[in-house]
Design an enzyme around this catalytic site. Structure first.
Site, PDB file in Angstrom:
ATOM      1  N   SER A 192       0.828  -1.212   0.000  1.00 54.06           N
ATOM      2  CA  SER A 192       0.000   0.000   0.000  1.00 54.06           C
ATOM      3  C   SER A 192       0.859   1.257   0.000  1.00 54.06           C
ATOM      4  O   SER A 192       0.546   2.241  -0.684  1.00 54.06           O
ATOM      5  CB  SER A 192      -0.926   0.008   1.219  1.00 54.06           C
ATOM      6  OG  SER A 192      -1.764  -1.118   1.204  1.00 54.06           O
ATOM      7  N   CYS A 234      -1.587 -13.513  -2.324  1.00 47.94           N
ATOM      8  CA  CYS A 234      -1.569 -12.628  -1.150  1.00 47.94           C
ATOM      9  C   CYS A 234      -2.791 -12.829  -0.257  1.00 47.94           C
ATOM     10  O   CYS A 234      -3.933 -12.654  -0.689  1.00 47.94           O
ATOM     11  CB  CYS A 234      -1.505 -11.172  -1.605  1.00 47.94           C
ATOM     12  SG  CYS A 234      -1.578  -9.992  -0.252  1.00 47.94           S
ATOM     13  N   GLU A 262      -7.880  -0.493   1.074  1.00 53.18           N
ATOM     14  CA  GLU A 262      -6.998   0.592   1.520  1.00 53.18           C
ATOM     15  C   GLU A 262      -6.614   1.501   0.353  1.00 53.18           C
ATOM     16  O   GLU A 262      -6.635   2.735   0.478  1.00 53.18           O
ATOM     17  CB  GLU A 262      -5.759  -0.033   2.148  1.00 53.18           C
ATOM     18  CG  GLU A 262      -4.901   0.918   2.929  1.00 53.18           C
ATOM     19  CD  GLU A 262      -3.772   0.168   3.616  1.00 53.18           C
ATOM     20  OE1 GLU A 262      -3.889  -1.049   3.832  1.00 53.18           O
ATOM     21  OE2 GLU A 262      -2.753   0.816   3.918  1.00 53.18           O
TER      22      GLU A 262
END
Length: 413
Positions: free
Chosen positions: A256, A362, A371
């Site tokens: 992120s 993942c 996010e």
């Protein structure tokens, strides 16, 4: 833990004479895979390469071949295997010692992954949306209170990603600045090996203390559930738990932290796509998947060893050889994604491999999508005039990091 990879050449060594290409390769543009991927993929089959340790490995570049290789039962991830194709200095030794679950094979990998997967279901992540929105709004307000230009990486993306993963883990607010410092040092291109080692030692010390505290006073968080569940039942050792929490924190933060500023710039380069999102916010989930495909920042994270022969289209990875499935090459395969270099948030295909594929895909991808979406949407809502404050070519690339990104992105608004 991921380790910085050594400096990469700008272009592949020639393979016309059959000599292995040097790998990894650097990107010439932050929004595109390395230039050398396309000729490898067009050639078809496998490409032999030499990594900085001197090992010869196979590169897999075609979309279908990458999916076949990563989902094959013989695709081993155990970092203790001598042929494991680690790219960073000390990466194999650290992974072999710490044993994060992403560097394990079944059944060990399966057992530990099951302990974590319940924390990242669609339902549980959906319940986190209000908290993620509050975090993004707070950090966007803070960014916009600073004198312009300000750094979108350090003053927004890093703060958002660290705060979200710490909220999931159950890290107290008073420790947030500590975690932000640790993740900045461990993920920075300029950090020395000694600085990274010291940062990880400090990180493990704090996690160790939190394990004791969560055992006495459990909260509604991941560390509390692991401490009072698998650890209390003897299903995982304390040493292994430390490692699994550490890799969850590191992986959850790094993707992120790198995707948010790079994706923001990608949208600014394509104002027609940004206009579509402003006109119809329901397009955001699809836009996030298209940005993940287009940027493929975790390109070289899929390091594997063939524990048996792995047949592909017109080639076979021999048993005992190391290989790297290049996610950015697969996500830009024109046989899977027409006109792959074009950013198209309305693209119908969402079967990209930006989060990997197979048993090691993942575990936190649902949280990652949420996010990235919320961080970008809030940023463009609060700063409709957001713009890059320096020439694009002046931005420092994180070419030596396991996760591609930008070290600094000065922006005005």
């Amino acid at each position: 833990m991921t380790s910085p990879v050594p400096d990469a050449p700008d272009a592949p060594d020639t393979t016309a004479d059959g000599a292995p290409a040097a790998f990894p390769l650097a990107r010439s543009c932050p929004f595109s895979p390395p230039d050398g991927y396309a000729p490898m993929r067009e050639k078809g089959g496998l490409t032999k390469a030499v990594i900085p340790s001197g090992k010869e490995v196979w590169l897999v570049t075609g979309f279908q071949d990458v999916r076949t290789a990563l989902s094959h039962p013989a695709a081993g991830s155990d970092a203790r295997h001598p042929a494991f194709p680690a790219l960073g200095d000390g990466e194999q030794a650290v992974a072999a010692e710490l044993r994060p679950f992403i560097r394990m094979d079944p059944p060990e990998h399966t057992r530990i992954r099951r302990m974590l997967v319940g924390e990242f279901t669609v339902k549980r992540v959906r319940a986190m949306r209000p908290a993620v929105e509050a975090i993004c709004r707070e950090q966007a307000d803070r960014l916009l209170s600073l004198p312009a230009p300000a750094d979108l990486v350090g003053e927004y993306a890093n703060r958002v990603s660290t705060t979200v993963i710490c909220r999931l883990l159950g890290v107290p607010m008073e420790d947030l600045e500590f975690f932000r410092r640790i993740t900045s040092v461990s993920g920075a291109r300029t950090s020395t090996a000694e600085e990274v080692g010291a940062a990880l030692s400090d990180l493990f010390g704090l996690i160790d203390r939190l394990i004791d505290e969560k055992a006495q006073e459990p909260g509604d968080d991941l560390i509390s559930r692991l401490v009072n569940g698998p650890l209390a039942r003897g299903e995982i050792t304390r040493t292994s738990l430390l490692s699994q929490i550490g890799i969850t924190l590191n992986a959850g933060h790094e993707t992120s932290r790198n995707m948010i500023p790079l994706a923001a710039l990608d949208l600014l380069r394509h104002p027609d796509q940004l206009d579509l999102l402003r006109e119809d916010p329901s397009l955001w989930p699809g836009a996030v998947d298209e940005l993940l495909r287009h940027l493929s920042v975790a390109d070289v994270i899929t390091l594997r060893v063939a524990t048996g022969d792995i047949p592909l289209e017109g080639a076979t990875i021999p048993a005992g050889d190391g290989f790297i499935a290049l996610l950015a090459a697969a996500d830009h395969d024109p046989r899977a994604f027409p006109d792959p270099g074009r950013l198209d948030i309305t693209r119908a295909q969402r079967n990209h491999v930006a989060f990997g594929y197979g048993a090691h895909q993942c575990v936190g991808q649902n949280l990652g999508r949420l996010e990235i979406e919320v961080a970008l949407r809030v940023l463009f809502e609060k700063a409709p005039g957001l713009r890059l404050a320096v020439p694009l070519e002046d931005l420092p690339l994180r070419s030596t990091s396991a996760i591609f990104g930008l070290d600094e992105v000065p922006v005005s608004w």
